[in-house]
Scaffold this motif. Structure first.
Motif, short mmCIF file in Angstrom:
data_model
loop_
_atom_site.label_atom_id
_atom_site.label_comp_id
_atom_site.label_asym_id
_atom_site.label_seq_id
_atom_site.Cartn_x
_atom_site.Cartn_y
_atom_site.Cartn_z
N SER A 162 0.84 -1.21 0.00
CA SER A 162 0.00 0.00 0.00
C SER A 162 0.87 1.26 0.00
O SER A 162 0.56 2.25 -0.66
N THR A 163 2.01 1.21 0.72
CA THR A 163 2.90 2.38 0.74
C THR A 163 3.50 2.59 -0.65
O THR A 163 3.60 3.73 -1.13
N TYR A 164 3.88 1.48 -1.30
CA TYR A 164 4.43 1.59 -2.65
C TYR A 164 3.39 2.20 -3.60
O TYR A 164 3.71 3.12 -4.37
N THR A 165 2.15 1.71 -3.51
CA THR A 165 1.09 2.22 -4.38
C THR A 165 0.90 3.72 -4.17
O THR A 165 0.83 4.51 -5.13
N PHE A 166 0.85 4.12 -2.89
CA PHE A 166 0.68 5.55 -2.56
C PHE A 166 1.84 6.38 -3.11
O PHE A 166 1.64 7.41 -3.77
N ALA A 167 3.07 5.91 -2.86
CA ALA A 167 4.25 6.69 -3.28
C ALA A 167 4.32 6.78 -4.79
O ALA A 167 4.71 7.82 -5.36
N HIS A 168 3.95 5.69 -5.45
CA HIS A 168 3.99 5.64 -6.91
C HIS A 168 3.00 6.63 -7.50
O HIS A 168 3.30 7.35 -8.47
N GLN A 169 1.83 6.69 -6.90
CA GLN A 169 0.75 7.59 -7.36
C GLN A 169 1.20 9.05 -7.33
O GLN A 169 0.84 9.84 -8.19
N HIS A 170 2.02 9.41 -6.30
CA HIS A 170 2.45 10.82 -6.17
C HIS A 170 3.91 11.03 -6.56
O HIS A 170 4.45 12.11 -6.39
N ASN A 171 4.55 9.94 -6.99
CA ASN A 171 5.95 10.00 -7.41
C ASN A 171 6.92 10.47 -6.31
O ASN A 171 7.75 11.35 -6.52
N PHE A 172 6.78 9.87 -5.10
CA PHE A 172 7.72 10.16 -4.01
C PHE A 172 8.88 9.16 -4.10
O PHE A 172 8.82 8.06 -3.55
N LYS A 173 9.93 9.58 -4.78
CA LYS A 173 11.03 8.71 -5.15
C LYS A 173 11.68 7.95 -3.97
O LYS A 173 11.82 6.72 -4.07
N PRO A 174 12.07 8.61 -2.87
CA PRO A 174 12.75 7.86 -1.80
C PRO A 174 11.89 6.74 -1.22
O PRO A 174 12.40 5.68 -0.86
N ILE A 175 10.56 6.97 -1.17
CA ILE A 175 9.68 5.94 -0.62
C ILE A 175 9.52 4.80 -1.63
O ILE A 175 9.54 3.63 -1.28
N ILE A 176 9.38 5.17 -2.91
CA ILE A 176 9.28 4.15 -3.96
C ILE A 176 10.49 3.22 -3.87
O ILE A 176 10.36 1.99 -3.83
N ASP A 177 11.68 3.80 -3.79
CA ASP A 177 12.91 3.00 -3.77
C ASP A 177 12.96 2.08 -2.55
O ASP A 177 13.26 0.89 -2.66
N ALA A 178 12.65 2.67 -1.37
CA ALA A 178 12.73 1.87 -0.13
C ALA A 178 11.69 0.76 -0.15
O ALA A 178 11.99 -0.38 0.23
N ASP A 203 -4.70 -2.85 -9.94
CA ASP A 203 -3.69 -2.17 -10.76
C ASP A 203 -2.59 -3.14 -11.21
O ASP A 203 -1.47 -3.10 -10.72
N PRO A 204 -2.95 -4.01 -12.16
CA PRO A 204 -1.96 -5.02 -12.59
C PRO A 204 -0.69 -4.40 -13.16
O PRO A 204 0.39 -4.96 -13.03
N GLY A 205 -0.84 -3.22 -13.77
CA GLY A 205 0.33 -2.54 -14.35
C GLY A 205 1.38 -2.24 -13.29
O GLY A 205 2.59 -2.39 -13.51
N LEU A 206 0.91 -1.81 -12.11
CA LEU A 206 1.82 -1.47 -11.02
C LEU A 206 2.57 -2.71 -10.54
O LEU A 206 3.78 -2.68 -10.29
N LEU A 207 1.82 -3.82 -10.45
CA LEU A 207 2.43 -5.08 -10.02
C LEU A 207 3.48 -5.52 -11.03
O LEU A 207 4.54 -6.03 -10.66
#
Lengths: 226, 226
Positions: A162-178, A203-207
């Motif tokens: 869920s954190t990855y999905t959230f970070a990806h949606q807003h493009n928060f790079k450090p969280i996406i990476d972690a 969101d199969p694309g995200l997976l």
């Protein structure tokens, strides 16, 4: 072998060591520095709400009787270039002394304004996400750093997708990476979870992106080990 | 004997020492702590003069056209209980949005207001004395501590008598003590100076107090040595 005066563990002469005087001096320096900076911080921190307010903020969450959060134009403008622009340019916010903040709960708005005055906030996962979005929208970099650090340090298997999905949606790079690092390291455990199934449907694309990251990491590791 | 990794001086095992890991960890902690606190400070510091001012201060030094120093009631009230009382209680200062500050130069007033916003000031001996008196009058404890520390660290033979006189006049205890220690330790050198002769003529009572302190210190030393 000698015993360290700090950790009490034995160490050999080949490791190198600092004499008691240097260690104690450094320790005293930490305390003095903390004391000085904290005194300065205490002096500069303003409790909010304070008197002499010249503007109020409302959470625009469709509440019929929204509760106002009082503030000062000077403080808002100092901490957020976006709020400064709204207040400077004789826009309706400046003339009416009222700022409506969209898509945010009253609690998050209060925490946001309080942070602008004190640089402090007690976060949980949900509040951190709400404040991170606000800090991005109103360009409050210090709050953005604060929330990103919290979300990264708060990452675990349960909230990683869920954190990855959230970070990806807003493009928060450090969280996406972690989050990606944690997810790709625990792919086998995650694939059997409900969150995984839900994400797959939603969101199969995200997976797919996660899998690509996983295999690119695997390829890198193999290349390094080769 | 081993060589300290910090001061590079040899020390014996009987002194005790910290292993490299503990020393490096502590060093990293100092840096991290400084970085975090400084980021917080930078966030909370407001440049002065800022926009949206709702009050101006004047140095009441008989100038026909005094230069206004713009400020914010909320900030003044937050940093000084005396200014808060003036602004809270619908006194003339609050109604007119104008505060006259008596017995102070324009430069000192500007530095005073700037300190209220930034907790920073570049002091010299005269400014420190002016600001110390202001900080006492308006109960700005952080500024008072700041100026007292400066005046104590700036004490030397040349300014010891004048600093003592100043501190005595306003009853600034830490400066009185520090100046007395320096003066009583250098009585022989001071007695032949012009400052001494001037003080003798202007305020013999004060000089008497210095001598009493000197002899009480001597008596204490003899008692300790006996």
């Amino acid at each position: 072998m000698r015993t360290c005066i700090s950790c009490k563990i034995m160490y050999s002469k080949y490791q190198g060591s600092a004499c008691r005087q240097c260690y104690e001096d450094l320790k005293a320096k930490v305390e003095q520095c903390n004391e000085d900076l904290n005194a300065k911080l205490a002096f500069l921190t303003m409790p909010q709400p304070a008197s002499f307010s010249d503007v109020v903020l409302f959470a625009d969450d469709d509440d019929e009787y929204p509760v106002p959060v009082p503030a000062h134009k000077a403080v808002l403008a100092n901490r957020s270039p976006v709020l400064r622009a709204m207040l400077d340019n004789e826009m309706k916010e400046s003339l009416s002394g009222t700022i409506k903040i969209g898509d945010v709960s009253y609690d998050a708005l209060r925490a946001f304004v309080n942070f602008l005055y004190t640089a402090e906030v007690c976060l949980d996962q949900q509040l951190a996400c709400e404040l991170l979005v606000m800090s991005e929208k109103y360009q409050v970099q210090h709050l953005k750093d604060f929330c990103q650090k919290f979300l990264v340090s708060n990452l675990n298997l349960d909230n990683s997708l869920s954190t990855y999905t959230f970070a990806h949606q807003h493009n928060f790079k450090p969280i996406i990476d972690a989050a990606l690092t944690l997810i790709t390291a625990s792919m086998d455990k995650l694939a059997s979870r409900d969150e995984y199934t839900e994400l797959k449907e939603r969101d199969p694309g995200l997976l797919l992106e996660i899998y690509e990251a996983y295999f690119s990491k695997q390829a890198n590791t193999q290349w390094h080990n080769a």
